[in-house]
Design an enzyme around this catalytic site. Structure first.
Site, PDB file in Angstrom:
ATOM      1  N   SER A 104      -9.623   1.742   3.034  1.00 29.18           N
ATOM      2  CA  SER A 104      -8.743   2.503   2.175  1.00 29.18           C
ATOM      3  C   SER A 104      -7.698   1.674   1.420  1.00 29.18           C
ATOM      4  O   SER A 104      -7.112   2.180   0.459  1.00 29.18           O
ATOM      5  CB  SER A 104      -7.997   3.556   3.010  1.00 29.18           C
ATOM      6  N   SER A 154      -9.902  -0.360   7.279  1.00 29.98           N
ATOM      7  CA  SER A 154      -9.309  -0.223   5.948  1.00 29.98           C
ATOM      8  C   SER A 154      -8.553  -1.446   5.429  1.00 29.98           C
ATOM      9  O   SER A 154      -8.157  -1.465   4.260  1.00 29.98           O
ATOM     10  CB  SER A 154      -8.372   0.990   5.917  1.00 29.98           C
ATOM     11  N   LYS A 199       0.848  -1.204   0.000  1.00 28.69           N
ATOM     12  CA  LYS A 199       0.000   0.000   0.000  1.00 28.69           C
ATOM     13  C   LYS A 199       0.882   1.253   0.000  1.00 28.69           C
ATOM     14  O   LYS A 199       1.874   1.307   0.752  1.00 28.69           O
ATOM     15  CB  LYS A 199      -0.897  -0.023   1.246  1.00 28.69           C
TER      16      LYS A 199
END
Lengths: 469, 67
Positions: free
Chosen positions: A155, A179, A80
């Site tokens: 997210s 997330s 990420k």
């Protein structure tokens, strides 16, 4: 060679170790698949072709020389884009940090590299892990591989979409209010938010110091356990890092659930924020699977879901604004509208309300510990619905789902795929444990996955359909 | 307690340059946070500590002033 891209870590690492699978061949298969399909999915904002192949060649040479490092050696991963990667841009998917190149790896990235993992690239995220599905950022939002018109959730959206679609074998996510688990749910994969402090956050762009968690997103709970073997390490450079001593996250894999006591937090999804019938039906079927495996079920009560939502807002708000105060007061135009609003609102919470939220949090932690004296794990759905249209779910006013309580409580929480809708969209279930009992949570998830057929289904990505969009 | 106008709160927060087009959304979000804060203003006891109490670790041996 795309079948290679649907191996699990457990399967691939066995073949790599016995040298029937080349890490270079595996890495190239992923890079080819990314080239073919990521133009439509946007799972990555940066692909590290040369670096990944170099790492794969190194892994191959080490293994050929008899220096196998463990199950992640030669395994291709996505990271990420809020995890620092030395010498490689780490942007938080934001124009504000477009040219930010950190000098060092995040602790977790370093641990993964030391374990021989191959980093394929940086995956898409909501801006600074909070914004939402945004179309006003330098990179497009990730899409859901089960249906590209749908939201992969966030997210850690690129990590979730990437794992589900075979664009990486596993990925790193972060979880401040859900997330990791939310995109795990809507992409039909497994995602673990570990116990607070178990995995270092050093070198990960912070959002909320006391709610942030770093963790793995994989196709299976078993693969999450293999990732945790590497990721869980005390880090003196992370002030929130815990030091619970050695934990074998694989210890319960393949075991049965005889005598396991499962608490079902029904009021969350029946009364506080009712889930769709299809989600509840899948959960009831999952509970039946657990019962068949010898587990004992019991309904339990925690504080109302709204209270956890309130605490998340009141704690995350000031903490995130303190991090972004300089940016939001100085160059607010460099943020996307969603992140700007969500983070900016934190400026309006008083110090007293913040501290009172932390005081109430301590009470809720004690309450949950009391409840969990009588049960070994808790179970709820993860999301209240199957995936929804991209950009339609409003994070502020949308219907509530069930991840935030376990950020407030810091407890280990695993989302697994609990089935599919009639039109092949994934459904989700969350398994929650006591502090540092992450291995038990993974055992329960693994037992469920092995007792059900849901790990046999993958999204179909058709080249011609992608080219047409 | 007198109601403070949102623009005054925006100024006090140092967010004067917050884009006009997003201010309505910001105000709406702030209202929902105000409501959340009101819901948790409970009757706390003096001794109720927050969850993140201040902690120190002992100084490592071998550091500090040499004699």
């Amino acid at each position: 060679m795309s079948e290679l891209c649907f191996l699990t870590i457990a399967e691939a690492s066995r073949r790599i170790r016995e040298r029937s699978l080349s890490p270079v061949e595996l890495c190239q298969a992923y890079l080819d698949r990314i080239s073919t399909h990521d133009g439509a999915l946007n799972a990555y904002i940066l692909v590290l072709h040369e670096q990944a192949l170099a790492a794969a060649r190194q892994a191959e040479a080490e293994i050929a020389a008899g220096k196998w490092k463990g199950p992640l050696h030669g395994i291709p991963l996505g990271i990420k884009d809020i995890y620092d990667t030395a010498g490689v841009a780490t942007t938080g998917h934001s124009a504000l940090c477009r040219d930010r190149v950190p000098p060092e790896d995040a602790t977790t990235v370093r641990l993964l590299r030391e374990a021989g993992a191959v980093i394929l690239g940086k995956t898409a995220t909501w801006e600074f892990a909070i914004g939402g599905v945004s179309f006003d950022l330098p990179w497009k939002p990730a899409r859901n591989p089960w249906d590209k018109t749908l939201d992969p959730a966030g997210s850690s959206s690129g990590s979730g979409a990437g794992v589900a679609s075979g664009l990486c074998m596993a990925a790193m996510g972060t979880d401040t209010g859900g997330s990791i688990r939310s995109p795990a749910a809507w992409n039909g994969i497994a995602g673990l938010k570990p116990t607070y402090g178990l995995v270092s956050r050093r070198g990960v762009m912070p959002l909320s110091f006391t709610l942030d968690h770093a963790g793995p997103m994989c196709w299976t709970a078993e693969d999450c356990a293999l990732m945790m073997q590497v990721l869980a390490a005390h880090d003196p450079l992370d002030p929130g890092s815990a030091n619970p001593g050695p934990i074998d996250f694989t210890s319960g894999l393949g075991g049965n659930l005889s005598g396991l006591r499962i608490g079902v937090v029904r009021h969350f999804f029946e009364k506080d924020a009712p889930a769709d019938t299809v989600v509840v039906d899948a959960l009831e079927q999952a509970l039946g699977v657990f019962q068949k495996s010898g587990a004992v079920l019991k309904d339990v009560s925690l504080a109302p879901l709204e209270t956890y939502y309130d605490l998340c807002a009141l704690i995350m708000g000031p903490e995130s604004f303190s991090i972004h105060q300089k940016g939001l007061t100085g160059t607010p135009e460099l943020y996307g509208a969603l992140a700007r609003v969500r983070i900016g609102a934190g400026a309006f919470i008083s110090g007293t309300d913040y501290v009172n939220a932390l005081r109430l949090r301590a009470k809720l932690v004690a309450q949950a510990a009391e409840v969990m004296k009588d049960v070994d794990v808790l179970v709820t759905p993860t999301r209240h619905t199957p995936p929804e249209p991209l950009g339609q779910y409003d994070v502020n006013s949308g219907r509530r789902f069930y991840t935030r309580p376990f950020n407030v409580l810091g407890l280990p929480a695993l989302s697994v795929c609990s089935g599919f809708t009639g039109n092949h969209l994934p459904l989700s279930m969350q398994i929650v444990g006591r502090p540092f009992e992450d291995a038990l949570v993974l055992k329960v998830g693994d037992a469920f996955e092995k007792a059900t057929p849901y790990r046999q289904m993958r999204p179909e990505l058709r080249e011609e359909a992608i080219a047409a969009q | 307690m007198p109601e403070i106008a949102f623009l005054d709160r925006l100024h006090a927060a140092g967010l004067d340059s917050f884009p006009e087009k997003d201010r309505a959304a910001l105000e709406q979000t702030v209202q929902s946070m105000d409501a959340a804060a009101a819901r948790i203003r409970l009757d706390f006891a003096f001794a109720d500590e927050p969850s993140n109490v201040f902690r120190l670790a002992p100084a490592a041996r071998g550091t500090g002033q040499q004699t």
